[in-house]
Write a protein that holds these residues in place. Structure first.
Motif, PDB file in Angstrom:
ATOM      1  N   CYS A 138       0.887  -1.166   0.000  1.00  0.00           N
ATOM      2  CA  CYS A 138       0.000   0.000   0.000  1.00  0.00           C
ATOM      3  C   CYS A 138       0.924   1.215   0.000  1.00  0.00           C
ATOM      4  O   CYS A 138       1.727   1.385   0.921  1.00  0.00           O
ATOM      5  CB  CYS A 138      -0.881  -0.029   1.251  1.00  0.00           C
ATOM      6  SG  CYS A 138      -1.791   1.495   1.487  1.00  0.00           S
ATOM      7  N   GLY A 165       1.044   1.754  10.232  1.00  0.00           N
ATOM      8  CA  GLY A 165      -0.280   1.320  10.748  1.00  0.00           C
ATOM      9  C   GLY A 165      -1.281   1.158   9.619  1.00  0.00           C
ATOM     10  O   GLY A 165      -2.018   0.168   9.537  1.00  0.00           O
ATOM     11  N   ARG A 166      -1.285   2.104   8.738  1.00  0.00           N
ATOM     12  CA  ARG A 166      -2.208   2.070   7.610  1.00  0.00           C
ATOM     13  C   ARG A 166      -1.867   0.903   6.661  1.00  0.00           C
ATOM     14  O   ARG A 166      -2.747   0.247   6.112  1.00  0.00           O
ATOM     15  CB  ARG A 166      -2.105   3.417   6.882  1.00  0.00           C
ATOM     16  CG  ARG A 166      -2.915   3.510   5.651  1.00  0.00           C
ATOM     17  CD  ARG A 166      -3.916   4.640   5.704  1.00  0.00           C
ATOM     18  NE  ARG A 166      -4.771   4.548   4.532  1.00  0.00           N
ATOM     19  CZ  ARG A 166      -4.844   5.472   3.610  1.00  0.00           C
ATOM     20  NH1 ARG A 166      -4.162   6.601   3.743  1.00  0.00           N
ATOM     21  NH2 ARG A 166      -5.622   5.301   2.575  1.00  0.00           N
ATOM     22  N   GLN A 167      -0.564   0.669   6.504  1.00  0.00           N
ATOM     23  CA  GLN A 167      -0.149  -0.435   5.624  1.00  0.00           C
ATOM     24  C   GLN A 167      -0.589  -1.791   6.209  1.00  0.00           C
ATOM     25  O   GLN A 167      -1.048  -2.654   5.483  1.00  0.00           O
ATOM     26  CB  GLN A 167       1.375  -0.421   5.440  1.00  0.00           C
ATOM     27  CG  GLN A 167       1.897   0.826   4.737  1.00  0.00           C
ATOM     28  CD  GLN A 167       3.416   0.769   4.587  1.00  0.00           C
ATOM     29  OE1 GLN A 167       3.973  -0.222   4.145  1.00  0.00           O
ATOM     30  NE2 GLN A 167       4.090   1.842   4.991  1.00  0.00           N
ATOM     31  N   PHE A 168      -0.443  -1.933   7.547  1.00  0.00           N
ATOM     32  CA  PHE A 168      -0.885  -3.200   8.166  1.00  0.00           C
ATOM     33  C   PHE A 168      -2.397  -3.390   7.991  1.00  0.00           C
ATOM     34  O   PHE A 168      -2.869  -4.496   7.724  1.00  0.00           O
ATOM     35  CB  PHE A 168      -0.516  -3.232   9.663  1.00  0.00           C
ATOM     36  CG  PHE A 168       0.894  -3.678   9.909  1.00  0.00           C
ATOM     37  CD1 PHE A 168       1.283  -4.989   9.649  1.00  0.00           C
ATOM     38  CD2 PHE A 168       1.846  -2.785  10.397  1.00  0.00           C
ATOM     39  CE1 PHE A 168       2.592  -5.407   9.867  1.00  0.00           C
ATOM     40  CE2 PHE A 168       3.153  -3.201  10.604  1.00  0.00           C
ATOM     41  CZ  PHE A 168       3.536  -4.503  10.344  1.00  0.00           C
ATOM     42  N   LYS A 169      -3.146  -2.299   8.130  1.00  0.00           N
ATOM     43  CA  LYS A 169      -4.603  -2.401   7.944  1.00  0.00           C
ATOM     44  C   LYS A 169      -4.923  -2.823   6.513  1.00  0.00           C
ATOM     45  O   LYS A 169      -5.818  -3.641   6.266  1.00  0.00           O
ATOM     46  CB  LYS A 169      -5.269  -1.045   8.229  1.00  0.00           C
ATOM     47  CG  LYS A 169      -5.581  -0.862   9.681  1.00  0.00           C
ATOM     48  CD  LYS A 169      -6.537   0.309   9.866  1.00  0.00           C
ATOM     49  CE  LYS A 169      -6.676   0.613  11.350  1.00  0.00           C
ATOM     50  NZ  LYS A 169      -6.718   2.024  11.648  1.00  0.00           N
ATOM     51  N   ALA A 170      -4.176  -2.256   5.563  1.00  0.00           N
ATOM     52  CA  ALA A 170      -4.402  -2.600   4.152  1.00  0.00           C
ATOM     53  C   ALA A 170      -4.095  -4.084   3.915  1.00  0.00           C
ATOM     54  O   ALA A 170      -4.796  -4.767   3.161  1.00  0.00           O
ATOM     55  CB  ALA A 170      -3.547  -1.725   3.243  1.00  0.00           C
ATOM     56  N   ASP A 229      -4.432  -6.484   6.042  1.00  0.00           N
ATOM     57  CA  ASP A 229      -5.529  -7.275   6.600  1.00  0.00           C
ATOM     58  C   ASP A 229      -6.752  -7.211   5.681  1.00  0.00           C
ATOM     59  O   ASP A 229      -7.412  -8.227   5.423  1.00  0.00           O
ATOM     60  CB  ASP A 229      -5.861  -6.750   8.000  1.00  0.00           C
ATOM     61  CG  ASP A 229      -6.666  -7.775   8.774  1.00  0.00           C
ATOM     62  OD1 ASP A 229      -6.270  -8.957   8.757  1.00  0.00           O
ATOM     63  OD2 ASP A 229      -7.704  -7.402   9.344  1.00  0.00           O
ATOM     64  N   ALA A 230      -7.030  -5.999   5.168  1.00  0.00           N
ATOM     65  CA  ALA A 230      -8.185  -5.840   4.266  1.00  0.00           C
ATOM     66  C   ALA A 230      -8.000  -6.675   3.002  1.00  0.00           C
ATOM     67  O   ALA A 230      -8.966  -7.198   2.441  1.00  0.00           O
ATOM     68  CB  ALA A 230      -8.366  -4.368   3.903  1.00  0.00           C
ATOM     69  N   ARG A 282      -6.608  -9.468   2.936  1.00  0.00           N
ATOM     70  CA  ARG A 282      -6.589 -10.863   3.389  1.00  0.00           C
ATOM     71  C   ARG A 282      -5.278 -11.549   2.991  1.00  0.00           C
ATOM     72  O   ARG A 282      -5.252 -12.716   2.602  1.00  0.00           O
ATOM     73  CB  ARG A 282      -7.800 -11.656   2.871  1.00  0.00           C
ATOM     74  CG  ARG A 282      -9.140 -11.041   3.243  1.00  0.00           C
ATOM     75  CD  ARG A 282     -10.310 -11.932   2.904  1.00  0.00           C
ATOM     76  NE  ARG A 282     -10.196 -12.645   1.658  1.00  0.00           N
ATOM     77  CZ  ARG A 282     -10.348 -12.123   0.450  1.00  0.00           C
ATOM     78  NH1 ARG A 282     -10.624 -10.835   0.325  1.00  0.00           N
ATOM     79  NH2 ARG A 282     -10.238 -12.864  -0.620  1.00  0.00           N
ATOM     80  N   CYS A 285       2.931 -10.570   6.140  1.00  0.00           N
ATOM     81  CA  CYS A 285       3.583  -9.293   5.839  1.00  0.00           C
ATOM     82  C   CYS A 285       5.089  -9.503   5.867  1.00  0.00           C
ATOM     83  O   CYS A 285       5.610 -10.203   6.748  1.00  0.00           O
ATOM     84  CB  CYS A 285       3.237  -8.248   6.894  1.00  0.00           C
ATOM     85  SG  CYS A 285       1.524  -7.751   6.846  1.00  0.00           S
ATOM     86  N   LEU A 295      -0.072 -13.651   9.196  1.00  0.00           N
ATOM     87  CA  LEU A 295      -1.295 -12.928   9.583  1.00  0.00           C
ATOM     88  C   LEU A 295      -2.398 -13.862  10.093  1.00  0.00           C
ATOM     89  O   LEU A 295      -3.363 -13.407  10.688  1.00  0.00           O
ATOM     90  CB  LEU A 295      -1.812 -12.077   8.422  1.00  0.00           C
ATOM     91  CG  LEU A 295      -0.948 -10.847   8.108  1.00  0.00           C
ATOM     92  CD1 LEU A 295      -1.522 -10.065   6.936  1.00  0.00           C
ATOM     93  CD2 LEU A 295      -0.799  -9.930   9.310  1.00  0.00           C
TER      94      LEU A 295
END
Ligand code: HAM
Length: 418
Positions: free
Chosen positions: A357, A363-368, A370-371, A373, A377, A395
């Motif tokens: 991402c 933080g935003r990259q980890f959320k991406a 997860d989104a 799936r 990482c 993950l």
């Protein structure tokens, strides 16, 4: 997120990525089954001249009279979005002068303007096979067995095969008049649709769901009772071939099917899990259709299976957010962005699906990740960059390890659990 300005048309649906992936899996099983029976793929247009369906699926069938999407194009030609696959395949075989006998399969979207409900849509998808140029009863059995293997492979447990024979040009007129005579005497007990069908398409009265029509029909002559000797012999041979191949079926003397072109064998796969729309697929022999299209007499038999209904009858998909075969590369500060980019491309060159991402902090990259799936990482920060290592986070379990950069590809692969 607020709702969109436009909703999808009634009777259609979307296939978000997870549903699309499941659907693709079902498609793979179908392609595999068709392939091991020797069928090759054919792709035909999604719309045809309206006559292609009028002259085949039938001027007397509900599908053509009430359910087609027919429209003039800008030059005034009448076109129809295909409501089924068989007529287009027959047209294509003649137009492309394919050699017979041949075995063709197809998969794609079909369109019927029906009342949408569970298992019935205006845009739906069919898998189909057509076995062309073979009159032998073994050909009928081959197609019926293929369909059953497909359902078995997908774990559709309660799929029952129903079988019937509706005769040929020789014996059907005799049966038809016996039926019309019987039903005419009881016209008052039939529903209004069936009373109208009496002249146009009396055989359709047989599979009317209306209770009073079913009562009337219980005493009517059945198609298989009035078969000519050749049709009877064919039917006996189809049954023997199915029995020899260990395929269990039930005779259903109401099975006339909703399309006009059938003769002799008709069959359906039904599932108790589907409620009212319980037909997973069906087909039959259609030995006269090539002639309707101006071709030489060509025996043929085929089937079509509804993809959406098959998916409804399949065992439920495993719960939880299924992780994808995907590595998500994450960098901690701008200084590692270039190294992360190299890692990303290295994974891809090695054939490992990888993504990042490009916006935002870790933080935003980890959320991406997860989104998306992702399965894992691959993390690179200042310390990792200096030491030639990366962090690898699984993950699914949340576990994180540190590994040398040069073994990222095999370590990531090991985390793809499939
Ligand atoms: P069909 O019985 O009209 O046959 O359709 C086959 C299957 O397509 C049905 O059993 C059902 O699973 C699915 N289907 C039909 N209409 C809908 C709908 N509105 N929504 C969802 N699913 C639907 C044929 O189409 C013939 N061309 C089969 C064939 C091939 N006969 C000889 N060769």
């Amino acid at each position: 997120m607020s709702g969109p300005k436009h909703a999808r048309p009634k009777g259609t649906r979307d296939w978000p990525p997870e549903a699309a992936a499941r659907r693709r899996q079902v498609e793979r099983v179908f392609r595999h089954t068709a392939g091991i029976f020797g069928f090759e793929e054919i792709i035909t247009p999604t719309f045809e001249h309206a006559e292609v369906f009028l002259k085949s699926s039938g001027e007397a069938s509900d599908i053509v009279t009430k359910e087609t999407y027919t429209f003039p194009d800008r030059a005034g030609r009448q076109l129809t979005l295909r409501p089924e696959g068989t007529p287009g395949v027959v047209r294509a075989v003649l137009e492309e002068r394919l050699r017979l006998p041949c075995r063709l399969f197809y998969y794609g979207p079909y369109f019927r303007y029906c009342r949408p409900q569970q298992g019935r849509a205006r845009e739906f998808h069919q898998f189909g096979v057509e076995l062309l140029g073979e009159a032998d009863p073994e050909a009928d059995a081959e197609v019926i067995v293929l369909g059953k293997w497909f359902f078995d492979d997908l774990g559709v447990a309660d799929c029952a095969v129903q079988l019937n024979s509706i005769g040929c040009r020789e014996c059907r007129p005799g049966y038809r008049s016996a039926l019309v005579e019987f039903l005419s005497a009881r016209r008052g007990e039939l529903c209004s649709d069936c009373a109208a069908r009496l002249e146009r398409n009396p055989l359709r009265v047989l599979d009317c769901k209306n209770e009073s029509c079913q009562l009337v029909y219980a005493g009517a002559p059945k198609p298989a009772e009035l078969l000519c000797p050749e049709c009877r012999e064919h039917f006996v041979a189809v049954r023997a071939a199915l029995e020899r191949r260990g395929l269990r079926y039930a005779l259903n003397n109401r099975l006339v099917r909703g399309l006009d072109y059938y003769n002799r064998t008709t069959f359906e796969y039904v599932s108790g899990r589907l409620g009212e729309q319980n037909s997973l697929g069906g087909g039959g022999r259609y030995d006269y259709l090539f002639e309707e299209f101006g071709g030489p007499p060509t025996p043929a038999v085929g089937l079509a299976i509804g993809m959406e209904r098959t998916m409804l009858a399949m065992p439920a998909a495993p719960a939880g957010p299924g992780r994808r075969r995907l590595a998500f590369v994450i960098w901690m500060t701008e200084n590692e962005r270039a190294a992360a980019g190299e890692l990303l491309d290295q994974l891809r060159v090695d054939g490992v699906p990888a993504q990042a991402c490009f916006e935002g902090r870790p933080g935003r990259q980890f959320k991406a990740a997860d989104a998306a799936r992702a399965a894992c990482c691959v993390i690179i920060g200042p310390d990792e960059l200096a030491r030639g290592v990366v962090g690898l986070k699984d993950l699914a379990t949340g576990e994180q390890t540190e590994i040398p950069r040069n073994i990222v590809t095999p370590e990531v692969r090991a985390l793809f659990r499939d």
